[in-house]
Design a protein around this motif. Sequence first.
Motif, PDB file in Angstrom:
ATOM      1  N   SER A 200     -17.361 -46.115 -34.541  1.00 56.31           N
ATOM      2  CA  SER A 200     -18.667 -46.583 -35.007  1.00 56.31           C
ATOM      3  C   SER A 200     -19.526 -45.349 -35.237  1.00 56.31           C
ATOM      4  O   SER A 200     -19.065 -44.210 -35.127  1.00 56.31           O
ATOM      5  N   ASP A 201     -20.799 -45.569 -35.561  1.00 56.23           N
ATOM      6  CA  ASP A 201     -21.696 -44.438 -35.804  1.00 56.23           C
ATOM      7  C   ASP A 201     -21.845 -43.552 -34.573  1.00 56.23           C
ATOM      8  O   ASP A 201     -22.076 -42.347 -34.680  1.00 56.23           O
ATOM      9  N   SER A 202     -21.688 -44.132 -33.394  1.00 52.11           N
ATOM     10  CA  SER A 202     -21.927 -43.379 -32.167  1.00 52.11           C
ATOM     11  C   SER A 202     -20.694 -43.224 -31.292  1.00 52.11           C
ATOM     12  O   SER A 202     -20.767 -42.654 -30.210  1.00 52.11           O
ATOM     13  N   LYS A 203     -19.541 -43.694 -31.761  1.00 49.09           N
ATOM     14  CA  LYS A 203     -18.351 -43.705 -30.907  1.00 49.09           C
ATOM     15  C   LYS A 203     -17.135 -43.246 -31.692  1.00 49.09           C
ATOM     16  O   LYS A 203     -16.974 -43.558 -32.868  1.00 49.09           O
ATOM     17  N   SER A 204     -16.258 -42.506 -31.029  1.00 47.18           N
ATOM     18  CA  SER A 204     -15.031 -42.029 -31.659  1.00 47.18           C
ATOM     19  C   SER A 204     -14.004 -41.708 -30.582  1.00 47.18           C
ATOM     20  O   SER A 204     -14.314 -41.724 -29.394  1.00 47.18           O
ATOM     21  N   PHE A 205     -12.794 -41.414 -31.009  1.00 45.75           N
ATOM     22  CA  PHE A 205     -11.763 -40.898 -30.113  1.00 45.75           C
ATOM     23  C   PHE A 205     -10.951 -39.870 -30.886  1.00 45.75           C
ATOM     24  O   PHE A 205     -11.121 -39.722 -32.107  1.00 45.75           O
ATOM     25  N   THR A 206     -10.091 -39.139 -30.212  1.00 46.54           N
ATOM     26  CA  THR A 206      -9.254 -38.158 -30.896  1.00 46.54           C
ATOM     27  C   THR A 206      -7.793 -38.585 -30.826  1.00 46.54           C
ATOM     28  O   THR A 206      -7.374 -39.292 -29.904  1.00 46.54           O
ATOM     29  N   VAL A 207      -7.014 -38.141 -31.800  1.00 45.20           N
ATOM     30  CA  VAL A 207      -5.580 -38.388 -31.815  1.00 45.20           C
ATOM     31  C   VAL A 207      -4.864 -37.115 -32.252  1.00 45.20           C
ATOM     32  O   VAL A 207      -5.349 -36.385 -33.126  1.00 45.20           O
TER      33      VAL A 207
END
Length: 395
Positions: free
Chosen positions: A83-90
């Motif tokens: 979302s605009d304020s949330k992420s994760f890494t892969v």
Amino acid sequence: MNGHILRGTNIAVDFWKIQGRCEHLIHFLTHLHGDHIVGLTSSWQQAIYCSEFTSELLRSKYGLPESLVRICPLNQSIIVPVSDSKSFTVTAYDADHCPGAVMFYFQGDFGNIFYTGDFRSSSQLLTSCVNVIDQIDTLYLDNTFCSAKCIFPSRDDCLMRMIEIIRQHAQHEVVIGVRKLGKEILLAKLGVALDETICVSSTCYQISQLLFTTNVFTTIALCDKTFRIRTVPMHLISGKFMDKLNLARQTVAIIPSAIYTGLDCQPFSRCENIFVVPYSDHSNYLELFEFVSTLRPNKVLPIVRHFRGPFGACLSDREDMTCFQSVLSTDRSVQKIQHKYNSGEHRVHSFNHDSKTGNIEFCSQNEGLAQSSDHLDCYHLTVCSLSEHMTTNHL
């Protein structure tokens, strides 16, 4: 079932059986074997994260538009927006299974999750994963051969056995049972070692052209001449099929697969003209144990569920992960991923959805070609510039 929505996340890996609205799911594809893409069609409308080689096949073979493909370069962390304020890494790692196959390492507020997909472990593969040792909360493991009964030789040993069988039947035609994707390098090595041309399917021929150049492959469409060695779909090989072939000319069949390993019965054991060679692109039991004991995750979950083997054999015992209990790292405290990135241990790349491949090298599977180029040279296989980082034992 070979796909999952990862627990506590909106991440779907090799999972395409979606009912109702599913815009909240973010989809990842480990590789393009048929049992990992059930439900994935050319009408698919959501973004898919995968390796660059797999992305080429998705576009050229399955008709997916380029705008839906998100490339995960090997050994580099990318940021996936939620979302605009949330992420994760892969981070994607070479799975050493088939062309384009990768393992995924996810890091976010859900913890650290490693998903192997199908893979064949080795010392080189373990070296590539050194940064995740003692970092994994949950390991989703390829449990295809997770049984103490499932011990089989290396792929090099199986290659030598195939060469031996074919040389022992110099006056016979030879059919080799294969699936649509995989075994391309095995077949090329076989043709060069025997100094014979192998007639392969048009799909195999096209895929091999992306991987390497060699003069030991042809297809029916390219040549009217028949060749002594040819591939056929693996499921066609049976006693009746061989009886029919032998009416015209003496023929032997080779099935390069470990699929029957660990079963109480051994199919074709009474067929003198069918040879099963346990060549596998999956890890055997000893390799699985070494892999888990090296990475030391907190928890291990099996990828394959409701396990049925050949002839309907119940293989549910291979879903039991308690065999790894003694090597799990249960006392580790989870490190916050932002601490790792602030320390500069990883390269993190923001993913631009509007970009194309940029400077990422096509088919950059494994950075270890320098270690294996001697093997390519001795087989006279010239790797194309688009796949200059491909290893010789990738299948």
